[in-house]
Design an enzyme around this catalytic site. Sequence first.
Site, PDB file in Angstrom:
ATOM      1  N   GLN A  86       0.857  -1.196   0.000  1.00  0.00           N
ATOM      2  CA  GLN A  86       0.000   0.000   0.000  1.00  0.00           C
ATOM      3  C   GLN A  86       0.887   1.237   0.000  1.00  0.00           C
ATOM      4  OE1 GLN A  86      -3.411  -0.679   3.044  1.00  0.00           O
ATOM      5  NE2 GLN A  86      -1.812  -2.148   3.523  1.00  0.00           N
ATOM      6  N   ASN A  87       2.189   1.027   0.117  1.00  0.00           N
ATOM      7  CA  ASN A  87       3.098   2.165   0.222  1.00  0.00           C
ATOM      8  C   ASN A  87       3.391   2.768  -1.147  1.00  0.00           C
ATOM      9  OD1 ASN A  87       3.101   1.507   2.856  1.00  0.00           O
ATOM     10  ND2 ASN A  87       5.136   0.584   2.891  1.00  0.00           N
ATOM     11  N   VAL A  88       3.557   4.083  -1.144  1.00  0.00           N
ATOM     12  CA  VAL A  88       3.837   4.762  -2.405  1.00  0.00           C
ATOM     13  C   VAL A  88       5.338   5.034  -2.560  1.00  0.00           C
ATOM     14  CG1 VAL A  88       1.510   5.731  -2.595  1.00  0.00           C
ATOM     15  CG2 VAL A  88       3.268   7.039  -1.392  1.00  0.00           C
ATOM     16  N   HIS A 104      -1.628   1.597  -4.121  1.00  0.00           N
ATOM     17  CA  HIS A 104      -2.065   2.992  -3.958  1.00  0.00           C
ATOM     18  C   HIS A 104      -1.233   3.983  -4.759  1.00  0.00           C
ATOM     19  CE1 HIS A 104      -4.085   1.724   0.081  1.00  0.00           C
ATOM     20  NE2 HIS A 104      -4.784   1.380  -0.974  1.00  0.00           N
ATOM     21  N   GLY A 175       3.124  -4.320   8.920  1.00  0.00           N
ATOM     22  CA  GLY A 175       2.984  -2.872   9.103  1.00  0.00           C
ATOM     23  C   GLY A 175       1.772  -2.225   8.468  1.00  0.00           C
ATOM     24  N   THR A 176       0.632  -2.893   8.554  1.00  0.00           N
ATOM     25  CA  THR A 176      -0.589  -2.216   8.095  1.00  0.00           C
ATOM     26  C   THR A 176      -1.679  -2.404   9.126  1.00  0.00           C
ATOM     27  OG1 THR A 176      -2.384  -2.163   6.457  1.00  0.00           O
ATOM     28  CG2 THR A 176      -1.112  -4.223   6.586  1.00  0.00           C
ATOM     29  N   SER A 177      -2.440  -1.332   9.391  1.00  0.00           N
ATOM     30  CA  SER A 177      -3.517  -1.418  10.380  1.00  0.00           C
ATOM     31  C   SER A 177      -4.728  -2.136   9.795  1.00  0.00           C
ATOM     32  CB  SER A 177      -3.900  -0.006  10.842  1.00  0.00           C
ATOM     33  OG  SER A 177      -4.362   0.744   9.741  1.00  0.00           O
TER      34      SER A 177
END
Length: 230
Positions: A86-88, A104, A175-177
């Site tokens: 999900q990191n850009v 994302h 590391g993602t909620s």
Amino acid sequence: MKKIVVLTGAGMSAESGLKTFRDADGLWEEYPVQKVATHEGWLNDPTLVTQFYNMLRKKCWNVKPNEGHKLVAELEKKYKVTVVTQNVDNLHEQAGSTKVIHLHGELMKVCSSNDPDDPRYQQTLTEETCEIEPGTKAADGSLLRPFIVFFGEAVPMISAAAEECQDADIFIIIGTSLNVYPAAGLINYVRPGVPVYVIDPKPISAGGRNITQIQKGAGEGMRELTTLLG
Ligand code: OAD
């Protein structure tokens, strides 16, 4: 060769010095998400959005992959690995991961605001060109915008990511909620019986599924998981 799919979020890059979004002191506390990361926010104030991503881009040039990114890349020595992030930022690529799906978008790219997915109007920025002057146009005459999937927009890479999850033999979440859909729903594509490992300093609930939690940061957690996988 067994296949591993690694789903990552902002916590993956925290030890590189990039802020997460929802932790105390996270990015969304400092910058209202509605203004800088939604489709509406872009339409209302493209200058502010352009400046926000200019700021993030500058930060990204100054950070390096951490041990967690490196250990994820090293999994490729023994497994077929797909990273779904999900990191850009591009820290997975910098660490050597060869198959990375960005759900994302990518901070180092800009695109047409008419059709963000048209590759003819996408550009990859360099350190010299990474600050976009608000008002700059893409080659199709529309405003140049960050190549970011804003809230309220479709996530074009989600079906490719779901397909990867379907044939994972091992699934790792780092590391993602798991607050943001459709990314958080990807775990539902993982076949029953496939081991799921979660690395995060906070306890994470993964939709009622039986998971092995490693309640540590990305670097230490990946070290522990590497030993566990053998
Ligand atoms: P969040 O900020 O929601 O969650 C970050 C997670 O990382 C939390 O569970 C933290 O406990 C964990 N964390 C913190 N430090 C860590 C460390 N050192 N090692 C491992 N984990 C750590 O971020 P995301 O879940 O990535 O979207 O957020 C998802 C999306 O929401 C983002 O891609 C972004 C955001 O709005 C867009 O901008 C479109």
